[in-house]
Design a protein around this motif. Structure first.
Motif, PDB file in Angstrom:
ATOM      1  N   ALA A  99      16.730  -6.516  -9.724  1.00 20.42           N
ATOM      2  CA  ALA A  99      15.979  -5.530  -8.979  1.00 20.42           C
ATOM      3  C   ALA A  99      14.303  -5.847  -9.393  1.00 20.42           C
ATOM      4  N   LEU A 100      14.190  -6.309 -10.572  1.00 21.85           N
ATOM      5  CA  LEU A 100      12.689  -6.344 -10.986  1.00 21.85           C
ATOM      6  C   LEU A 100      12.224  -7.593 -10.094  1.00 21.85           C
ATOM      7  N   GLY A 101      13.107  -8.636  -9.963  1.00 18.06           N
ATOM      8  CA  GLY A 101      12.760  -9.999  -9.300  1.00 18.06           C
ATOM      9  C   GLY A 101      12.445  -9.504  -7.738  1.00 18.06           C
ATOM     10  N   ALA A 102      13.316  -8.597  -7.228  1.00 17.99           N
ATOM     11  CA  ALA A 102      12.915  -8.070  -5.730  1.00 17.99           C
ATOM     12  C   ALA A 102      11.505  -7.322  -5.960  1.00 17.99           C
ATOM     13  N   LEU A 103      11.489  -6.356  -6.687  1.00 18.83           N
ATOM     14  CA  LEU A 103       9.984  -5.636  -6.827  1.00 18.83           C
ATOM     15  C   LEU A 103       8.957  -6.384  -6.866  1.00 18.83           C
ATOM     16  N   SER A 104       9.089  -7.547  -7.811  1.00 16.93           N
ATOM     17  CA  SER A 104       8.117  -8.510  -8.048  1.00 16.93           C
ATOM     18  C   SER A 104       7.685  -9.392  -6.587  1.00 16.93           C
ATOM     19  N   LEU A 105       8.670  -9.613  -5.876  1.00 13.46           N
ATOM     20  CA  LEU A 105       8.245 -10.301  -4.596  1.00 13.46           C
ATOM     21  C   LEU A 105       7.608  -9.771  -3.421  1.00 13.46           C
ATOM     22  N   ILE A 106       7.988  -8.463  -3.423  1.00 12.79           N
ATOM     23  CA  ILE A 106       7.460  -7.385  -2.207  1.00 12.79           C
ATOM     24  C   ILE A 106       6.035  -7.430  -2.109  1.00 12.79           C
ATOM     25  N   PRO A 107       5.147  -7.332  -3.356  1.00 11.35           N
ATOM     26  CA  PRO A 107       3.792  -7.276  -3.100  1.00 11.35           C
ATOM     27  C   PRO A 107       3.331  -8.624  -2.458  1.00 11.35           C
ATOM     28  N   GLU A 108       4.112  -9.908  -2.753  1.00 10.68           N
ATOM     29  CA  GLU A 108       3.481 -11.175  -2.278  1.00 10.68           C
ATOM     30  C   GLU A 108       3.954 -11.268  -0.761  1.00 10.68           C
ATOM     31  N   LYS A 109       4.996 -10.550  -0.215  1.00  5.02           N
ATOM     32  CA  LYS A 109       5.463 -11.093   0.979  1.00  5.02           C
ATOM     33  C   LYS A 109       5.108  -9.918   2.125  1.00  5.02           C
ATOM     34  N   TYR A 110       4.584  -8.842   1.769  1.00  4.31           N
ATOM     35  CA  TYR A 110       4.283  -7.893   2.603  1.00  4.31           C
ATOM     36  C   TYR A 110       2.937  -7.253   2.351  1.00  4.31           C
ATOM     37  N   PRO A 111       2.357  -7.160   3.585  1.00  6.12           N
ATOM     38  CA  PRO A 111       0.720  -6.740   3.580  1.00  6.12           C
ATOM     39  C   PRO A 111       0.671  -5.272   3.048  1.00  6.12           C
ATOM     40  N   TYR A 112      -0.471  -4.842   2.625  1.00  5.22           N
ATOM     41  CA  TYR A 112      -0.703  -3.400   1.946  1.00  5.22           C
ATOM     42  C   TYR A 112      -0.335  -2.519   2.818  1.00  5.22           C
ATOM     43  N   PRO A 113      -0.724  -2.496   3.885  1.00  6.29           N
ATOM     44  CA  PRO A 113      -0.372  -1.188   4.820  1.00  6.29           C
ATOM     45  C   PRO A 113       1.050  -1.091   4.744  1.00  6.29           C
ATOM     46  N   VAL A 114       1.909  -2.002   4.765  1.00  3.86           N
ATOM     47  CA  VAL A 114       3.314  -1.824   4.753  1.00  3.86           C
ATOM     48  C   VAL A 114       3.928  -1.225   3.534  1.00  3.86           C
ATOM     49  N   VAL A 115       3.330  -1.470   2.253  1.00  2.00           N
ATOM     50  CA  VAL A 115       4.054  -1.007   1.262  1.00  2.00           C
ATOM     51  C   VAL A 115       3.279  -0.194   0.345  1.00  2.00           C
ATOM     52  N   HIS A 116       1.857   0.127   0.662  1.00  2.07           N
ATOM     53  CA  HIS A 116       1.044   1.011  -0.300  1.00  2.07           C
ATOM     54  C   HIS A 116       1.589   2.241  -0.373  1.00  2.07           C
ATOM     55  N   THR A 117       2.509   3.044   0.462  1.00  7.40           N
ATOM     56  CA  THR A 117       3.032   4.293   0.193  1.00  7.40           C
ATOM     57  C   THR A 117       3.968   4.368  -0.877  1.00  7.40           C
ATOM     58  N   ALA A 118       4.712   3.247  -1.200  1.00  4.83           N
ATOM     59  CA  ALA A 118       5.633   3.233  -2.451  1.00  4.83           C
ATOM     60  C   ALA A 118       4.793   2.665  -3.696  1.00  4.83           C
ATOM     61  N   ARG A 119       3.656   2.423  -3.641  1.00  2.00           N
ATOM     62  CA  ARG A 119       3.090   1.946  -4.939  1.00  2.00           C
ATOM     63  C   ARG A 119       3.165   2.704  -6.071  1.00  2.00           C
ATOM     64  N   LYS A 120       2.780   4.066  -5.880  1.00  4.52           N
ATOM     65  CA  LYS A 120       2.898   4.870  -6.916  1.00  4.52           C
ATOM     66  C   LYS A 120       4.088   5.283  -7.616  1.00  4.52           C
ATOM     67  N   ASP A 121       5.323   5.030  -6.865  1.00  2.29           N
ATOM     68  CA  ASP A 121       6.581   5.173  -7.322  1.00  2.29           C
ATOM     69  C   ASP A 121       6.981   4.064  -8.055  1.00  2.29           C
ATOM     70  N   VAL A 122       6.592   2.960  -7.530  1.00  2.00           N
ATOM     71  CA  VAL A 122       7.121   1.700  -8.204  1.00  2.00           C
ATOM     72  C   VAL A 122       6.411   1.472  -9.542  1.00  2.00           C
ATOM     73  N   LEU A 123       5.024   1.624  -9.589  1.00  2.00           N
ATOM     74  CA  LEU A 123       4.338   1.471 -10.958  1.00  2.00           C
ATOM     75  C   LEU A 123       5.161   2.408 -11.881  1.00  2.00           C
ATOM     76  N   ARG A 124       5.231   3.853 -11.347  1.00  5.16           N
ATOM     77  CA  ARG A 124       6.043   4.797 -12.514  1.00  5.16           C
ATOM     78  C   ARG A 124       7.368   4.071 -12.723  1.00  5.16           C
ATOM     79  N   ALA A 125       8.194   3.520 -11.938  1.00  2.00           N
ATOM     80  CA  ALA A 125       9.570   3.043 -12.026  1.00  2.00           C
ATOM     81  C   ALA A 125       9.444   1.729 -13.375  1.00  2.00           C
ATOM     82  N   LEU A 126       8.187   1.184 -13.053  1.00  3.04           N
ATOM     83  CA  LEU A 126       8.097  -0.267 -13.929  1.00  3.04           C
ATOM     84  C   LEU A 126       7.578   0.128 -15.143  1.00  3.04           C
ATOM     85  N   THR A 127       6.724   1.047 -15.351  1.00  9.39           N
ATOM     86  CA  THR A 127       6.402   1.784 -16.657  1.00  9.39           C
ATOM     87  C   THR A 127       7.581   1.929 -17.430  1.00  9.39           C
TER      88      THR A 127
END
Length: 154
Positions: A99-127
């Protein structure tokens, strides 16, 4: 019913094992049909099957990210986040790493406008994942956290 769930779980086991050993070119041809089933496998299973399903999704993100563009924020990111917690017994070390490998790859493969809405939730989970009891998981969580923290700073 319970019987239907058991049948569905067994079919997902078969699918996940078949996909794991399928040549990449064959898999990518019909991936649009397989992705919903893989997402179900992540929701319903645990252990090796869940990890294998996540790794297959990661392979699709790596090879053809545009095929998952619609599901990335609605399904894939929430399922990956849920798979990083060690409180769920189905999330073995292997599942959390996948799961962490997938999450790590997403910011590299998708542009900011596509994934920015999930950023806060992802950072909280990764913390939370950075406090995992396994060192290898903590290392993967830190790598993914840094990639999400730098999202959109290109």
């Amino acid at each position: 019913s319970t019987n239907d769930d058991a049948v569905k779980a067994n079919l997902l086991v078969v699918l996940t094992n078949a996909v794991r050993h399928m040549p990449k070119s064959v898999l990518m041809n019909g991936i649009e049909n397989v992705v919903p089933l893989l997402l179900s496998a992540i929701r319903l299973t645990g252990g090796n099957l869940k990890a294998a399903s996540i790794r297959t999704i990661t392979l699709v993100i790596l090879e053809t990210p545009e095929t998952l563009r619609d599901e990335i924020t609605t399904s894939i990111i929430p399922l990956a986040i849920a798979s990083t917690t060690q409180s769920n017994i189905a999330n073995t070390v292997d599942v959390r790493q996948a799961a962490l490998g997938a999450l790590s790859l997403i910011p590299e493969k998708y542009p900011y406008p596509v994934v920015h809405t999930a950023r806060k939730d992802v950072l909280r989970a990764l913390t939370g994942a950075r406090d995992d009891r396994k060192r290898i998981v903590r290392q993967d969580a830190v790598k993914a956290y840094n990639k999400w923290l730098n999202l959109g700073e290109d």
